[in-house]
Design a protein around this motif. Structure first.
Motif, mmCIF file in Angstrom:
data_model
loop_
_atom_site.group_PDB
_atom_site.id
_atom_site.type_symbol
_atom_site.label_atom_id
_atom_site.label_comp_id
_atom_site.label_asym_id
_atom_site.label_seq_id
_atom_site.Cartn_x
_atom_site.Cartn_y
_atom_site.Cartn_z
ATOM 1 N N GLU A 199 0.830 -1.202 0.000
ATOM 2 C CA GLU A 199 0.000 0.000 0.000
ATOM 3 C C GLU A 199 0.867 1.255 0.000
ATOM 4 O O GLU A 199 0.600 2.216 -0.720
ATOM 5 C CB GLU A 199 -0.914 0.010 1.230
ATOM 6 C CG GLU A 199 -1.918 -1.143 1.256
ATOM 7 C CD GLU A 199 -2.738 -1.143 2.528
ATOM 8 O OE1 GLU A 199 -2.607 -0.157 3.311
ATOM 9 O OE2 GLU A 199 -3.492 -2.108 2.757
ATOM 10 N N GLU A 203 1.993 4.418 -3.366
ATOM 11 C CA GLU A 203 1.831 5.875 -3.318
ATOM 12 C C GLU A 203 2.909 6.557 -4.147
ATOM 13 O O GLU A 203 3.975 6.011 -4.384
ATOM 14 C CB GLU A 203 1.922 6.375 -1.866
ATOM 15 C CG GLU A 203 0.706 6.037 -1.024
ATOM 16 C CD GLU A 203 0.712 6.820 0.282
ATOM 17 O OE1 GLU A 203 1.159 7.977 0.272
ATOM 18 O OE2 GLU A 203 0.258 6.262 1.285
ATOM 19 N N GLU A 207 0.983 12.887 -4.887
ATOM 20 C CA GLU A 207 -0.091 12.957 -3.897
ATOM 21 C C GLU A 207 0.389 12.210 -2.652
ATOM 22 O O GLU A 207 0.055 11.051 -2.424
ATOM 23 C CB GLU A 207 -1.373 12.335 -4.452
ATOM 24 C CG GLU A 207 -1.898 13.042 -5.710
ATOM 25 C CD GLU A 207 -3.138 12.375 -6.260
ATOM 26 O OE1 GLU A 207 -3.582 11.370 -5.664
ATOM 27 O OE2 GLU A 207 -3.662 12.855 -7.274
ATOM 28 N N GLU A 208 1.170 12.911 -1.853
ATOM 29 C CA GLU A 208 1.904 12.247 -0.778
ATOM 30 C C GLU A 208 1.227 12.411 0.567
ATOM 31 O O GLU A 208 0.803 13.508 0.942
ATOM 32 C CB GLU A 208 3.326 12.820 -0.720
ATOM 33 C CG GLU A 208 4.265 12.039 0.152
ATOM 34 C CD GLU A 208 5.695 12.447 -0.075
ATOM 35 O OE1 GLU A 208 6.549 11.555 -0.223
ATOM 36 O OE2 GLU A 208 5.975 13.657 -0.098
ATOM 37 N N THR A 209 1.148 11.317 1.299
ATOM 38 C CA THR A 209 0.640 11.345 2.662
ATOM 39 C C THR A 209 1.804 11.556 3.624
ATOM 40 O O THR A 209 2.977 11.436 3.249
ATOM 41 C CB THR A 209 -0.068 10.025 3.000
ATOM 42 O OG1 THR A 209 0.886 8.948 2.877
ATOM 43 C CG2 THR A 209 -1.235 9.776 2.059
ATOM 44 N N HIS A 212 3.958 8.399 3.936
ATOM 45 C CA HIS A 212 4.844 8.179 2.793
ATOM 46 C C HIS A 212 6.033 9.126 2.846
ATOM 47 O O HIS A 212 7.178 8.728 2.591
ATOM 48 C CB HIS A 212 4.070 8.371 1.490
ATOM 49 C CG HIS A 212 4.854 8.053 0.257
ATOM 50 N ND1 HIS A 212 5.600 8.997 -0.413
ATOM 51 C CD2 HIS A 212 5.029 6.879 -0.411
ATOM 52 C CE1 HIS A 212 6.186 8.436 -1.455
ATOM 53 N NE2 HIS A 212 5.854 7.155 -1.480
#
Length: 305
Positions: A199, A203, A207-209, A212
């Protein structure tokens, strides 16, 4: 070969005499060609060589040829200049100079000239790899270097520069790939959890969390620390070393000592461990609770103090 005349070398480097004997540099061209082909893949080089031999090549095909030619020409001329500082004759090595119109350069001048040529070489390789990434030709995407990079959290030099400054050097990134792979396997993946790793890997930096970003930051820092600790100084970006040396009070032109590099590597590793912890906090979706005192249990065969 993808270079066959002194005129081509002069146009690519700007500092090679057109009346030089081309035969003297052929060996250096062959060696520089093999090294570049190893980096970008044999198929990519053969593609460029095919375009070079094609008289009806398009402008786009000629662009690839020129981007492959330039690093080869720069490295070949640098090595030829270094070898020609002394002439090699049957009765020994000699240094020839016209004492009336020429002067022997200082050693620091030679070192600075070598460094400048190497910097041009590295930049030309970076330009070539960025071009290949942008075009995404089949020969490049099937190369070992590209396929290995796509299995990693950080997939190119531009992304790596987001987490650790390497001057967006694609060449430096490719040299760091083995270290990134090692850190990802032994540290980042295990700390995050192998069962949910795919998961995180899916990424992208666009569009980075937070999780991440923290994982990539830890991976980049620890990979660079490993490279430094193992004395692979050739992968350390010149800008990083210059900045560190300047901040420590030394002259910017002074090279960093081995002790400086080791100290910097230790600092970077400590920073990486902190980002691993941040990754776990972001993964769990809240603040981590730190236990200030050890929790001892009578069932343990040891005591923590």
């Amino acid at each position: 070969m993808i270079l066959q005349t002194t005129k081509e070398i002069r146009e690519l480097t700007g500092n090679y005499f057109a009346n030089n004997d081309f035969g003297k540099i052929v060996g250096e061209i062959e060696m520089a060609t093999e090294e570049l082909a190893e980096l970008i893949g044999q198929e990519v080089y053969k593609q460029a060589e095919g375009y070079y031999q094609n008289n009806s090549a398009t402008d786009e095909e000629k662009e690839l040829v020129r981007k492959v030619q330039r690093p080869i020409a720069i490295m070949a001329t640098l090595r030829m200049y270094q070898k020609n500082d002394l002439s090699h004759e049957d009765d020994g090595r000699k240094f020839k100079i016209d004492s009336n119109s020429e002067k022997l350069p200082w050693e620091w001048q030679l070192d600075r000239d070598d460094a400048r040529h190497l910097e041009d070489y590295y930049k030309s390789v970076d330009v070539l790899i960025r071009y290949l990434n942008k075009k995404g030709s089949e020969q490049w995407t099937k190369s070992r270097a590209y396929k290995e990079s796509q299995k990693l959290l950080i997939r190119n030099g531009q992304e790596f520069d987001t987490y650790f400054p390497i001057e967006k050097s694609e060449r430096t990134y490719l040299m760091l790939v083995p270290y990134i792979k090692e850190v990802q396997m032994l540290h980042t993946k295990r700390a995050y959890g192998p069962d949910k790793w795919d998961e995180l890997l899916s990424e992208t930096a666009e569009e980075e969390t937070e999780v991440h970003y923290a994982a990539c930051k830890a991976t980049a820092l620890m990979a660079m620390s490993l490279a430094m600790a193992r004395m692979q100084l050739k992968v350390v970006p010149a800008g990083v070393v210059r900045s560190y040396v300047a901040e420590s009070g030394a002259m910017a032109s002074e090279p960093a000592t081995m002790a400086d590099i080791k100290l910097l590597a230790d600092w970077i590793k400590d920073d990486a461990m902190g980002w691993l912890d941040e990754m776990k906090r972001a993964r769990d979706g809240g603040d981590r609770i730190y236990k200030m005192l050890p929790e001892n249990d009578k069932r343990n065969k040891f005591v923590r103090l």
